[in-house]
Design a protein around this motif. Structure first.
Motif, PDB file in Angstrom:
ATOM      1  N   PHE A 221       0.837  -1.188   0.000  1.00 40.62           N
ATOM      2  CA  PHE A 221       0.000   0.000   0.000  1.00 40.62           C
ATOM      3  C   PHE A 221       0.874   1.241   0.000  1.00 40.62           C
ATOM      4  CE2 PHE A 221      -4.461  -0.611   0.202  1.00 40.62           C
ATOM      5  CZ  PHE A 221      -4.676  -1.887   0.700  1.00 40.62           C
ATOM      6  N   SER A 222       0.279   2.317  -0.447  1.00 47.15           N
ATOM      7  CA  SER A 222       1.061   3.548  -0.532  1.00 47.15           C
ATOM      8  C   SER A 222       1.309   4.100   0.859  1.00 47.15           C
ATOM      9  CB  SER A 222       0.302   4.568  -1.372  1.00 47.15           C
ATOM     10  OG  SER A 222      -1.003   4.723  -0.852  1.00 47.15           O
ATOM     11  N   PRO A 223       2.368   4.888   1.000  1.00 42.94           N
ATOM     12  CA  PRO A 223       2.694   5.448   2.320  1.00 42.94           C
ATOM     13  C   PRO A 223       1.743   6.584   2.675  1.00 42.94           C
ATOM     14  CG  PRO A 223       4.264   6.185   0.676  1.00 42.94           C
ATOM     15  CD  PRO A 223       3.385   5.204  -0.006  1.00 42.94           C
ATOM     16  N   PRO A 224       1.777   7.039   3.898  1.00 45.11           N
ATOM     17  CA  PRO A 224       0.828   8.081   4.322  1.00 45.11           C
ATOM     18  C   PRO A 224       1.008   9.416   3.613  1.00 45.11           C
ATOM     19  CG  PRO A 224       2.305   7.446   6.118  1.00 45.11           C
ATOM     20  CD  PRO A 224       2.547   6.499   5.013  1.00 45.11           C
ATOM     21  N   THR A 225       2.137   9.602   2.956  1.00 43.10           N
ATOM     22  CA  THR A 225       2.333  10.875   2.281  1.00 43.10           C
ATOM     23  C   THR A 225       1.402  11.053   1.091  1.00 43.10           C
ATOM     24  OG1 THR A 225       4.154   9.744   1.199  1.00 43.10           O
ATOM     25  CG2 THR A 225       4.714  11.295   2.931  1.00 43.10           C
ATOM     26  N   LEU A 226       0.878   9.965   0.592  1.00 42.02           N
ATOM     27  CA  LEU A 226      -0.093  10.104  -0.491  1.00 42.02           C
ATOM     28  C   LEU A 226      -1.496  10.132   0.088  1.00 42.02           C
ATOM     29  CD1 LEU A 226       0.591   7.746  -3.497  1.00 42.02           C
ATOM     30  CD2 LEU A 226       0.791  10.206  -3.374  1.00 42.02           C
TER      31      LEU A 226
ATOM     32  N   ASP B  45       8.882  -8.852  -5.974  1.00 36.76           N
ATOM     33  CA  ASP B  45       8.667  -7.982  -4.826  1.00 36.76           C
ATOM     34  C   ASP B  45       8.470  -6.561  -5.320  1.00 36.76           C
ATOM     35  OD1 ASP B  45      10.404  -7.291  -1.671  1.00 36.76           O
ATOM     36  OD2 ASP B  45       8.278  -7.314  -2.221  1.00 36.76           O
ATOM     37  N   GLY B  46       7.812  -5.771  -4.491  1.00 37.13           N
ATOM     38  CA  GLY B  46       7.604  -4.375  -4.854  1.00 37.13           C
ATOM     39  C   GLY B  46       7.484  -3.536  -3.602  1.00 37.13           C
ATOM     40  N   CYS B  47       7.834  -2.268  -3.746  1.00 40.39           N
ATOM     41  CA  CYS B  47       7.689  -1.384  -2.590  1.00 40.39           C
ATOM     42  C   CYS B  47       7.537   0.046  -3.091  1.00 40.39           C
ATOM     43  CB  CYS B  47       8.878  -1.502  -1.640  1.00 40.39           C
ATOM     44  SG  CYS B  47      10.369  -0.741  -2.259  1.00 40.39           S
ATOM     45  N   TRP B  48       7.085   0.915  -2.194  1.00 35.09           N
ATOM     46  CA  TRP B  48       6.901   2.328  -2.515  1.00 35.09           C
ATOM     47  C   TRP B  48       8.084   3.119  -1.976  1.00 35.09           C
ATOM     48  CZ3 TRP B  48       2.419   4.561  -4.733  1.00 35.09           C
ATOM     49  CH2 TRP B  48       1.357   3.681  -4.959  1.00 35.09           C
ATOM     50  N   SER B  49       8.340   4.254  -2.589  1.00 37.95           N
ATOM     51  CA  SER B  49       9.288   5.185  -1.979  1.00 37.95           C
ATOM     52  C   SER B  49       8.546   5.926  -0.872  1.00 37.95           C
ATOM     53  CB  SER B  49       9.812   6.167  -3.017  1.00 37.95           C
ATOM     54  OG  SER B  49       8.747   6.963  -3.478  1.00 37.95           O
ATOM     55  N   ASP B  50       9.273   6.654  -0.055  1.00 36.48           N
ATOM     56  CA  ASP B  50       8.612   7.228   1.116  1.00 36.48           C
ATOM     57  C   ASP B  50       7.706   8.394   0.737  1.00 36.48           C
ATOM     58  OD1 ASP B  50      10.706   9.825   2.169  1.00 36.48           O
ATOM     59  OD2 ASP B  50      11.058   8.561   0.429  1.00 36.48           O
ATOM     60  N   ASP B  51       7.931   9.030  -0.417  1.00 36.19           N
ATOM     61  CA  ASP B  51       7.041  10.124  -0.778  1.00 36.19           C
ATOM     62  C   ASP B  51       5.894   9.647  -1.662  1.00 36.19           C
ATOM     63  OD1 ASP B  51       9.147  11.460  -3.446  1.00 36.19           O
ATOM     64  OD2 ASP B  51       8.453   9.457  -2.950  1.00 36.19           O
ATOM     65  N   GLY B  52       5.860   8.396  -1.962  1.00 36.25           N
ATOM     66  CA  GLY B  52       4.734   7.850  -2.697  1.00 36.25           C
ATOM     67  C   GLY B  52       4.726   8.166  -4.174  1.00 36.25           C
ATOM     68  N   SER B  53       5.828   8.661  -4.683  1.00 37.24           N
ATOM     69  CA  SER B  53       5.820   8.996  -6.102  1.00 37.24           C
ATOM     70  C   SER B  53       6.410   7.892  -6.950  1.00 37.24           C
ATOM     71  CB  SER B  53       6.617  10.276  -6.334  1.00 37.24           C
ATOM     72  OG  SER B  53       7.945  10.067  -5.920  1.00 37.24           O
TER      73      SER B  53
ATOM     74  N   THR C 277      13.976  -9.557  -3.174  1.00 41.07           N
ATOM     75  CA  THR C 277      13.374  -8.569  -2.284  1.00 41.07           C
ATOM     76  C   THR C 277      13.864  -7.189  -2.686  1.00 41.07           C
ATOM     77  OG1 THR C 277      15.181  -8.545  -0.686  1.00 41.07           O
ATOM     78  CG2 THR C 277      13.467 -10.170  -0.349  1.00 41.07           C
ATOM     79  N   ILE C 278      13.000  -6.228  -2.447  1.00 40.12           N
ATOM     80  CA  ILE C 278      13.411  -4.846  -2.714  1.00 40.12           C
ATOM     81  C   ILE C 278      12.752  -3.961  -1.659  1.00 40.12           C
ATOM     82  CG2 ILE C 278      11.538  -4.422  -4.369  1.00 40.12           C
ATOM     83  CD1 ILE C 278      13.641  -2.750  -5.933  1.00 40.12           C
ATOM     84  N   HIS C 279      13.540  -3.060  -1.106  1.00 33.53           N
ATOM     85  CA  HIS C 279      13.008  -2.156  -0.092  1.00 33.53           C
ATOM     86  C   HIS C 279      13.629  -0.780  -0.269  1.00 33.53           C
ATOM     87  CE1 HIS C 279      12.132  -6.044   1.825  1.00 33.53           C
ATOM     88  NE2 HIS C 279      11.116  -5.401   2.359  1.00 33.53           N
ATOM     89  N   TRP C 280      12.867   0.191   0.120  1.00 37.34           N
ATOM     90  CA  TRP C 280      13.355   1.566   0.054  1.00 37.34           C
ATOM     91  C   TRP C 280      13.841   1.944   1.443  1.00 37.34           C
ATOM     92  CZ3 TRP C 280      14.839   5.406  -2.874  1.00 37.34           C
ATOM     93  CH2 TRP C 280      14.756   6.720  -2.419  1.00 37.34           C
TER      94      TRP C 280
END
Lengths: 413, 474
Positions: free
Chosen positions: B153-158, B197-205, B238-241
């Motif tokens: 899921f997207s981070p809270p910044t979005l 695997d997939g992940c979001w960046s912290d700014d959600g972009s 695995t991939i993580h930001w």
């Protein structure tokens, strides 16, 4: 069934006869209070009073509580049941009486370990869980050899690649082969004979003493030795492992046996248990594939028992001599180095074994006594140019892997 | 069995309220009410059968107040979720993925191969007895065509909730999840191999995806472009930001036994760390990262300043590691992790516990027989673990097609779902813990024989605000 409250406090007078359930696993805490006498017995209230202030269990050597379901809150009464209030599980005193196997010559703890292994194997078989997994009987112990580890994703990727090349029978054959090996290994572990047990225990004990940290090191070492089953199958597009490479591993790893047809080796392995010829080639053959692709130790098979002694030696030699592959996690790096060691030791000790006519106990001791440090590394002078070139290359090429151990100066220690 | 004679008053010593010292000293006779040993009459371990016999002669502590020995799987009243709200507040949605159009127009983005329904209902009308959604959760529209390997899921910044899912059909899809439960497919990107695997960046972009084609890509959602940012020698698992105060990078773990850290602007990694074996799963909660590898390897890294290995941990589990998730303590610092294996067991491990023997524990889950260990049971792999961001309770999903919620501090199970007809391969919570998403698709746990490419894969969304509240500690 209901959980027996008194067993949880270590005070069940019925023991095995008790009609309630005695959850397994627990602290292994020796319960100082003796079995209850009859009604109005002589304990006195004091015992009762203090018994409710139960100390945390004393874990033996930091491992689980000795049960197969160990770990503080595991076990049947762990989650969600009202017997949560008792935080300590203690071993049922009476199990020692029923479970002890006299005359085996093993200490109590080892016996428990072996029982644990046997039970786990039975569970593994009946539970239909994922079979390509490593296994270790207890927390601190290293992995038991002979189990190849693949994750479902790797297997699935292999399937997808194979079906893209229309190669599904190949995939199916490889998978069936792996399943067969797993089953064999499982059966061996479920029904260990004395020598198998000895070698298994020595393997587990030996590797425990290895320090952890140079593992990352061991990874490098692996790449320099080049675990043979991984590369060089061009049709699979150099995926991380190749099922197709498996049949070729034994032949690749033991060039002395010729680049024999791949078909010959799987049946050889499968027929290890019936393999009786003591000739060095066959002997080494049955050990080399087992050492290489299935990381050491076909312990327990009657004819392979001499082998297991050898590779058990190869194991410990690898462990103790060069810290190239510490064996707390006896994965493929250790297999690779062990391969080269045991390859040499096999050929040299095979003659010993055959001479002594498969005398199992003689072989390990002979091997251990006979092989000193000079056999672990060959001096450069003894290597042919081709072998030297192989050692110096980043990876071994199949068909040219040297049987002698590498010279000491080429190892990163 | 021998019973001591009953006391004259007809109630046992505990019931009479005698102090402990005055109760007779027999150790085993348990009062039916409290289990306290009182040395007096009681039924013995025969349980109800001899209790009835005993009660015919003696009047003793009432039977009914015996606490229920094993809680039967209680079913909380089902709340109808269909079409209902996901329990979220209603924010305005100036989405980065600006798309004001309604659902159907956008669905063609995903191509014509997958059928799609309307809104959140199943297109087959659910009249048959198929068990693909026994929990009656909201289905995501246009699910991927092959097994889903990861959800995020997207981070809270979005503002709003956006869900990405990577699948074995080589694609990664993105949906917008609205608060009424409607899911709108937004965009999709392709790899040349299955996405693991997939992940979001912290700014959600940006969305980072890792794939079996040995690369990882960065997908810029604003421009809908994806560029490759990482290269390995084996599939990237695995991939993580990582967002640290002084740096930010992408961490990729691969089956080539390395962990690489990438600055997305450069083709060479910032740092490479060797792993003892193939990387199977990882989790990052700054400043801690936990990586579980093959052959029961387990390493914790600390990410301050630059990533470095913190500790190698002896695996508390006996079999292959399958998934790992880091949890935080009450002050929001990562303090430990949960590790799941293929053997239906999860280990909770604290990094620096005050009492390791007591604080670290394992529990069994995803087994066919529950807590009854006597009969042979089917054991299923734990495919994913996710921690609720607010409550700290955890959810596990397994190959048996069930998900369970647990409270690790009270060491209890909160809920187990009904069994789906397919294994559940991935799960995640959204940023505020209101939505629990889980994917129902084949995870290869039984080999290729059970693989049916025609079988539809699903992603379900469930309102998680209530069910994951921790119980009070007993």
């Amino acid at each position: 069934m209901t959980i027996c409250q008194f067993f949880l406090q270590g005070r069940c007078r019925f023991g095995d006869r008790c009609w309630n359930e005695h959850p397994r696993g627990g602290g292994g805490r020796p319960h100082s209070a003796g079995p209850a006498r009859g009604a109005g017995g002589g304990w006195g209230a004091a015992t009762q009073r203090y018994a409710n202030v139960i100390q945390p269990p004393v874990f033996k050597h930091g491992s689980w509580g000795g049960g197969s379901d160990g770990g503080g809150f595991s076990g049947a009464s762990g989650f969600g049941s009202p017997s949560n209030k008792s935080t300590v599980f203690s071993q049922n005193r009476f199990s020692a009486l029923s479970g002890a196997n006299p005359g085996d010559g093993f200490s109590d703890e080892e016996q428990r370990l072996l029982d644990c292994i046997a039970k786990d194997m039975a569970t593994w078989e009946s539970s239909r869980q994922w079979m390509f997994s490593c296994y270790s009987p207890m927390k601190d112990k290293p992995n038991v050899s002979g189990f190849q580890e693949f994750s479902p994703e790797e297997v699935r990727l292999e399937y997808y690649n194979c079906s893209a090349n229309n190669n599904t029978e190949n995939y199916i054959n490889s998978v069936n082969q792996l399943v067969q090996q797993w089953k064999n290994r499982l059966q061996e572990l479920k029904a260990l004979d004395a020598s198998g047990k000895a070698s298994l225990l020595s393997q587990l004990k030996n590797a425990v003493t290895q320090p952890l940290p140079s593992l990352g090191f061991g990874g490098q070492q692996a790449s320099s030795f080049g675990f043979p089953s991984f590369p060089v199958n061009s049709s699979s597009g150099a995926t991380s492992f190749s099922f197709k490479a498996n049949p070729t591993v034994p032949s690749g790893n033991a060039p002395a046996f010729g680049s024999s047809a791949t078909a010959s080796n799987p049946p050889t392995f499968g027929a290890t248990s019936s393999h009786s010829a003591p000739n060095p080639v066959g002997f080494g053959n049955s050990s080399a594939p087992s050492a290489a692709s299935f990381s050491f130790k076909t312990s327990g098979t009657t004819s392979g028992s001499g082998t297991s002694g050898l590779s058990g030696f190869g194991n410990s030699a690898a462990a103790s001599s060069s810290s190239t592959a510490p064996l707390t996690v006896s994965g493929t790096p250790s297999a690779a180095t062990g391969t080269s060691h045991s390859g040499a030791s096999n050929t040299s000790a095979a003659q010993t074994a055959s001479a002594s006519g498969h005398n199992v106990t003689a072989v390990p001791s002979a091997v251990l006594n006979g092989i000193t440090s000079d056999k672990l590394y060959t001096p450069r002078s003894e290597l042919t140019a081709e072998e030297l070139e192989q050692f110096e290359a980043k990876r071994f090429t199949l068909g040219k892997i040297p049987l002698k151990p590498p010279p000491i100066d080429l190892l990163y220690i | 069995m021998r019973h001591p004679r009953p006391a004259a008053s007809g109630a046992c010593a505990v019931r009479r309220g005698l102090p402990r010292a005055q109760r007779s000293a027999g150790p085993w006779c348990g009062c039916a009410v409290c289990g306290e040993p009182c040395g007096e009459w009681g039924p013995g371990p025969g349980g109800a059968r001899s209790a009835r016999a005993a009660s015919r002669r003696f009047r003793w502590a009432p039977k009914r107040s015996r606490p229920a020995p094993v809680p039967s799987p209680a079913r909380p009243p089902r709340r109808r979720q269909r079409g209902g709200s996901l329990g979220m507040a209603l924010p305005r949605l100036p989405a980065v993925l600006a798309s004001a159009s309604a659902g159907p127009a956008r669905m063609s983005l995903f191509g014509s191969t997958s059928g799609f329904g309307t809104g959140g209902t199943s297109m087959f009308g659910s009249t048959t007895a198929d068990n693909h959604n026994p929990m009656k959760d909201i289905e995501v529209t246009s699910p991927p065509d092959d097994s889903i390997s990861c959800l995020a899921f997207s981070p809270p910044t979005l503002p709003g909730n956006f869900l990405i899912a990577g699948s074995w059909a080589n694609d990664v899809r993105c949906w917008e999840v609205q608060d009424n439960g409607q899911t709108i497919p937004k965009a999709q990107q392709m790899h040349t191999g299955p996405v693991l695997d997939g992940c979001w960046s912290d700014d959600g972009s940006k969305v980072f995806t890792a794939s079996c084609d040995k690369t990882a890509k960065m997908w810029d959602l604003n421009s809908n472009q994806a560029i490759q940012i990482a290269q390995h020698e084996a599939p990237v698992k695995t991939i993580h930001w990582i967002k640290a105060p002084n740096y930010s990078c992408v961490m990729t773990g691969s089956w080539d036994k390395t962990l690489k850290f990438w600055d997305t602007r450069s083709p060479t990694p910032m740092m490479t760390l060797q792993l003892p074996e193939r990387c199977y799963c990882a989790d990052v909660v700054h400043p801690m990262a936990a990586v579980a590898t093959a052959e029961r390897g387990l390493i914790v890294y600390q990410l301050e300043n630059q990533p470095s290995e913190f500790r190698r941990i002896e695996s508390p589990l006996k079999h292959q590691h399958r998934c790992v998730a880091i949890f935080k303590d009450k002050v929001n610092k990562p303090t430990g992790f949960a590790l799941g294996s293929i053997e239906g067991r999860v280990a909770i491990h604290y990094i620096n516990p005050p009492n390791p023997a007591k604080d670290n524990f394992t529990f069994k889950c995803h087994r066919s027989n529950g807590t009854n260990t006597s009969a042979p049971q089917d054991i299923y792999a734990v495919n994913g673990i996710a921690f609720h961001p607010v409550h700290g309770t955890l959810a596990t999903v397994g190959s048996d097609g069930r998900f369970s919620f647990w409270d690790k501090d009270a060491r209890t199970k909160l809920k187990t779902s009904e069994q789906l007809d397919q294994p559940i391969s991935a799960c995640c919570f959204n940023h505020n813990g209101n939505i629990f998403a889980y994917a129902s698709s084949y995870d290869w746990s039984k080999g290729h024989e059970f693989y049916n490419p025609q079988k539809k894969n699903y992603i379900f969304l469930r309102n998680a605000a209530e069910e994951l509240k921790p119980r009070n500690k007993k």
